[in-house]
Write a protein that holds these residues in place. Structure first.
Motif, PDB file in Angstrom:
ATOM      1  N   GLY A 259       8.375   7.378 -12.941  1.00 61.59           N
ATOM      2  CA  GLY A 259       9.091   8.358 -12.141  1.00 61.59           C
ATOM      3  C   GLY A 259      10.465   7.843 -11.753  1.00 61.59           C
ATOM      4  O   GLY A 259      10.739   6.638 -11.750  1.00 61.59           O
ATOM      5  N   TYR A 260      11.335   8.771 -11.417  1.00 62.64           N
ATOM      6  CA  TYR A 260      12.734   8.440 -11.132  1.00 62.64           C
ATOM      7  C   TYR A 260      12.883   7.453  -9.973  1.00 62.64           C
ATOM      8  O   TYR A 260      13.633   6.473 -10.062  1.00 62.64           O
ATOM      9  CB  TYR A 260      13.510   9.726 -10.823  1.00 62.64           C
ATOM     10  N   GLU A 261      12.197   7.702  -8.867  1.00 60.41           N
ATOM     11  CA  GLU A 261      12.383   6.875  -7.671  1.00 60.41           C
ATOM     12  C   GLU A 261      11.980   5.422  -7.925  1.00 60.41           C
ATOM     13  O   GLU A 261      12.649   4.487  -7.460  1.00 60.41           O
ATOM     14  CB  GLU A 261      11.589   7.448  -6.494  1.00 60.41           C
ATOM     15  N   ALA A 262      10.895   5.204  -8.661  1.00 57.39           N
ATOM     16  CA  ALA A 262      10.455   3.829  -8.945  1.00 57.39           C
ATOM     17  C   ALA A 262      11.455   3.119  -9.854  1.00 57.39           C
ATOM     18  O   ALA A 262      11.749   1.931  -9.658  1.00 57.39           O
ATOM     19  CB  ALA A 262       9.072   3.848  -9.589  1.00 57.39           C
ATOM     20  N   LEU A 263      11.990   3.830 -10.830  1.00 55.95           N
ATOM     21  CA  LEU A 263      12.999   3.235 -11.702  1.00 55.95           C
ATOM     22  C   LEU A 263      14.259   2.898 -10.915  1.00 55.95           C
ATOM     23  O   LEU A 263      14.846   1.822 -11.078  1.00 55.95           O
ATOM     24  CB  LEU A 263      13.330   4.197 -12.849  1.00 55.95           C
ATOM     25  N   LYS A 264      14.667   3.807 -10.071  1.00 53.55           N
ATOM     26  CA  LYS A 264      15.862   3.581  -9.244  1.00 53.55           C
ATOM     27  C   LYS A 264      15.670   2.369  -8.335  1.00 53.55           C
ATOM     28  O   LYS A 264      16.577   1.534  -8.183  1.00 53.55           O
ATOM     29  CB  LYS A 264      16.148   4.844  -8.406  1.00 53.55           C
ATOM     30  N   ALA A 265      14.487   2.241  -7.746  1.00 53.65           N
ATOM     31  CA  ALA A 265      14.201   1.104  -6.869  1.00 53.65           C
ATOM     32  C   ALA A 265      14.218  -0.198  -7.642  1.00 53.65           C
ATOM     33  O   ALA A 265      14.705  -1.234  -7.155  1.00 53.65           O
ATOM     34  CB  ALA A 265      12.844   1.302  -6.182  1.00 53.65           C
ATOM     35  N   ALA A 266      13.696  -0.177  -8.870  1.00 56.08           N
ATOM     36  CA  ALA A 266      13.695  -1.374  -9.701  1.00 56.08           C
ATOM     37  C   ALA A 266      15.113  -1.797 -10.066  1.00 56.08           C
ATOM     38  O   ALA A 266      15.435  -2.995 -10.117  1.00 56.08           O
ATOM     39  CB  ALA A 266      12.854  -1.150 -10.954  1.00 56.08           C
ATOM     40  N   VAL A 267      15.956  -0.832 -10.338  1.00 58.19           N
ATOM     41  CA  VAL A 267      17.366  -1.117 -10.632  1.00 58.19           C
ATOM     42  C   VAL A 267      18.045  -1.737  -9.423  1.00 58.19           C
ATOM     43  O   VAL A 267      18.788  -2.722  -9.536  1.00 58.19           O
ATOM     44  CB  VAL A 267      18.113   0.166 -11.079  1.00 58.19           C
ATOM     45  N   LYS A 268      17.790  -1.171  -8.256  1.00 58.65           N
ATOM     46  CA  LYS A 268      18.376  -1.724  -7.024  1.00 58.65           C
ATOM     47  C   LYS A 268      17.933  -3.153  -6.794  1.00 58.65           C
ATOM     48  O   LYS A 268      18.731  -4.036  -6.439  1.00 58.65           O
ATOM     49  CB  LYS A 268      17.998  -0.862  -5.818  1.00 58.65           C
ATOM     50  N   LYS A 269      16.647  -3.425  -7.014  1.00 60.48           N
ATOM     51  CA  LYS A 269      16.122  -4.768  -6.826  1.00 60.48           C
ATOM     52  C   LYS A 269      16.795  -5.739  -7.790  1.00 60.48           C
ATOM     53  O   LYS A 269      17.197  -6.855  -7.401  1.00 60.48           O
ATOM     54  CB  LYS A 269      14.607  -4.777  -7.061  1.00 60.48           C
ATOM     55  N   ALA A 270      16.935  -5.334  -9.054  1.00 61.13           N
ATOM     56  CA  ALA A 270      17.589  -6.196 -10.043  1.00 61.13           C
ATOM     57  C   ALA A 270      19.043  -6.447  -9.662  1.00 61.13           C
ATOM     58  O   ALA A 270      19.559  -7.559  -9.784  1.00 61.13           O
ATOM     59  CB  ALA A 270      17.502  -5.554 -11.420  1.00 61.13           C
ATOM     60  N   ARG A 271      19.707  -5.408  -9.177  1.00 57.40           N
ATOM     61  CA  ARG A 271      21.116  -5.543  -8.780  1.00 57.40           C
ATOM     62  C   ARG A 271      21.244  -6.455  -7.568  1.00 57.40           C
ATOM     63  O   ARG A 271      22.157  -7.299  -7.507  1.00 57.40           O
ATOM     64  CB  ARG A 271      21.685  -4.146  -8.486  1.00 57.40           C
ATOM     65  N   ASP A 272      20.365  -6.314  -6.609  1.00 55.81           N
ATOM     66  CA  ASP A 272      20.412  -7.151  -5.404  1.00 55.81           C
ATOM     67  C   ASP A 272      20.176  -8.618  -5.744  1.00 55.81           C
ATOM     68  O   ASP A 272      20.731  -9.529  -5.109  1.00 55.81           O
ATOM     69  CB  ASP A 272      19.378  -6.692  -4.388  1.00 55.81           C
ATOM     70  N   GLN A 273      19.310  -8.853  -6.751  1.00 61.31           N
ATOM     71  CA  GLN A 273      19.011 -10.225  -7.153  1.00 61.31           C
ATOM     72  C   GLN A 273      20.127 -10.842  -7.991  1.00 61.31           C
ATOM     73  O   GLN A 273      20.144 -12.037  -8.221  1.00 61.31           O
ATOM     74  CB  GLN A 273      17.697 -10.252  -7.943  1.00 61.31           C
TER      75      GLN A 273
END
Length: 274
Positions: A259-273
């Motif tokens: 789903g979109y929200e889970a993908l978006k959250a994963a992208v944010k996590k990768a970007r934050d890291q």
């Protein structure tokens, strides 16, 4: 003062005991041998865990009574909260998978020429392993498109992973042919829109994507196409994921139609890291 000193060292034992429990869980879930080989590995891990606990007890200056009381407390907590066992196993699995991912990271983010979308200089890379016979992959198309539309700093790499049927493999080979002609995304969208792939739907999708059909047909049976597909299958085995779609986002491996929200959250996590 002695009581205070002992209490200050008590967490050391609890931490060691927790590590010992994790080791035992790891031995049970990850290294269970076949029946004919016996349980030597599990016994060895258990012995090491027990030795670690003994060292912690000695360092904390605990009596046998204090040790027994602490073990009873930890045991009671686990029995009252058994879900922590599943959580611990999941964390262990994620760590083991991350280690395997590191060994093939450079290979994964080097796309087959043309099999990518989004921003080639984006700050976050998503690698999507897909199968054109996979309904969950089809269900993810709209979410991935939305993500690329709303976040212009994502680079998307497609990796063809035909595991469901012979038609999957033929479609994957034609997708690589489309990539060679600079039309991978158009073919990707057209073949998913057509439903489960077949010889006819693959060629119809290729026509809609504007491929040179004779060139695409020749490349689809080439050694280069076969080598790329085999390489992707090898990556799946090395990393240890089970199916499609699988998304690699930073050091995260996410399976299924998220789903979109889970993908978006994963992208944010990768970007934050970073």
């Amino acid at each position: 003062m002695n009581v205070i000193a002992k209490n200050s060292r008590l967490p050391l034992f609890i931490v060691a005991l927790a590590l010992a429990i994790s080791a035992l869980l790891g031995a049970y879930f990850f290294w269970r041998p076949a029946p004919e080989t016996g349980n030597l590995q599990g016994e060895e891990v258990a012995q090491k865990a027990s030795s670690s606990a003994d060292v912690a007890v000695a360092a904390a200056g605990m009596s046998n009574e204090e040790r027994n009381a602490t073990e009873a407390l930890v045991r009671a907590y686990i029995l009252e909260n058994p879900e922590i066992i599943t959580e611990a196993v999941e964390i262990l699995q994620q760590r083991e998978t991350a280690k395997r991912l590191t060994s093939v990271q450079k290979e994964i983010v080097a796309p087959f020429p043309g099999a990518e979308a989004g921003n080639p200089k984006g700050d976050v890379t998503i690698v999507e392993f897909t199968d054109y016979s996979c309904g969950f992959c089809r269900a993810s198309v709209a979410d991935v498109k939305r993500l690329l539309t709303e976040d212009r700093q994502i680079r998307l790499i497609y990796r063809e992973l035909p595991i469901l049927s012979p038609a999957s493999r033929e479609a994957a080979a034609w997708a690589l042919a489309a990539a060679r002609q600079g039309k991978h995304q158009a073919f990707h969208d057209a073949i998913f829109a057509a439903g489960p792939p077949s010889a006819q739907s693959i060629r119809t999708a290729a026509s809609k994507a504007g491929l040179n059909l004779s060139e695409a047909e020749a490349f689809a049976v080439s050694r280069e196409a076969k080598t790329e597909i085999e390489s992707n299958l090898s990556i799946m085995q090395q990393v240890g994921f089970n199916g499609t779609p699988t998304f690699v986002i930073g050091n995260q491996i996410l399976e299924g139609a998220l789903g979109y929200e889970a993908l978006k959250a994963a992208v944010k996590k990768a970007r934050d890291q970073g």
